[in-house]
Scaffold this motif. Sequence first.
Motif, PDB file in Angstrom:
ATOM      1  N   VAL A   5       0.651  -1.115  -0.122  1.00 55.21           N
ATOM      2  CA  VAL A   5      -0.035   0.095  -0.417  1.00 55.21           C
ATOM      3  C   VAL A   5       1.152   1.198  -0.237  1.00 55.21           C
ATOM      4  O   VAL A   5       0.701   2.493  -0.477  1.00 55.21           O
ATOM      5  N   ASP A   6       2.113   1.159   1.301  1.00 54.60           N
ATOM      6  CA  ASP A   6       2.830   2.625   0.828  1.00 54.60           C
ATOM      7  C   ASP A   6       3.848   1.995   1.543  1.00 54.60           C
ATOM      8  O   ASP A   6       4.192   0.700   1.577  1.00 54.60           O
ATOM      9  N   SER A   8       4.926   1.880   4.200  1.00 62.04           N
ATOM     10  CA  SER A   8       4.837   1.235   5.919  1.00 62.04           C
ATOM     11  C   SER A   8       4.110   0.382   6.069  1.00 62.04           C
ATOM     12  O   SER A   8       3.833  -0.360   6.568  1.00 62.04           O
ATOM     13  N   SER A  46      -1.589   5.246  13.248  1.00 60.06           N
ATOM     14  CA  SER A  46      -0.919   5.509  11.518  1.00 60.06           C
ATOM     15  C   SER A  46      -2.135   4.560  11.310  1.00 60.06           C
ATOM     16  O   SER A  46      -2.234   4.818  10.036  1.00 60.06           O
ATOM     17  N   LEU A  47      -2.020   3.520  11.885  1.00 55.39           N
ATOM     18  CA  LEU A  47      -3.032   2.342  11.127  1.00 55.39           C
ATOM     19  C   LEU A  47      -4.117   2.861  10.894  1.00 55.39           C
ATOM     20  O   LEU A  47      -5.256   2.507   9.969  1.00 55.39           O
ATOM     21  N   TRP A  50      -4.977   5.514   7.672  1.00 48.96           N
ATOM     22  CA  TRP A  50      -4.292   4.851   6.663  1.00 48.96           C
ATOM     23  C   TRP A  50      -6.349   3.807   6.411  1.00 48.96           C
ATOM     24  O   TRP A  50      -6.478   4.069   5.207  1.00 48.96           O
ATOM     25  N   THR A  53      -8.820   6.065   5.057  1.00 51.53           N
ATOM     26  CA  THR A  53      -8.189   7.225   3.803  1.00 51.53           C
ATOM     27  C   THR A  53      -9.337   5.905   2.951  1.00 51.53           C
ATOM     28  O   THR A  53      -9.580   6.461   1.824  1.00 51.53           O
ATOM     29  N   ARG A  54      -8.832   4.737   3.315  1.00 48.45           N
ATOM     30  CA  ARG A  54      -8.108   3.519   2.691  1.00 48.45           C
ATOM     31  C   ARG A  54     -10.103   3.050   1.837  1.00 48.45           C
ATOM     32  O   ARG A  54     -11.091   2.729   1.370  1.00 48.45           O
TER      33      ARG A  54
END
Length: 54
Positions: A5-6, A8, A46-47, A50, A53-54
Amino acid sequence: MTITVDASFEVLPFTRTCRHIWEDGDHVLIGVSPGNSYFGAERIGSLAGWAVTR
């Protein structure tokens, strides 16, 4: 198959059905291990960011 995904996070759909769920983007499951220093407040934040936004 692992989906990068990125830099991270990676997504690992275990079955074809899991892959379809991932592609639809209707659900998310974030597994964490309590007591594991890898899953600190910053990483969990952060998770979660993420996932939103998904």
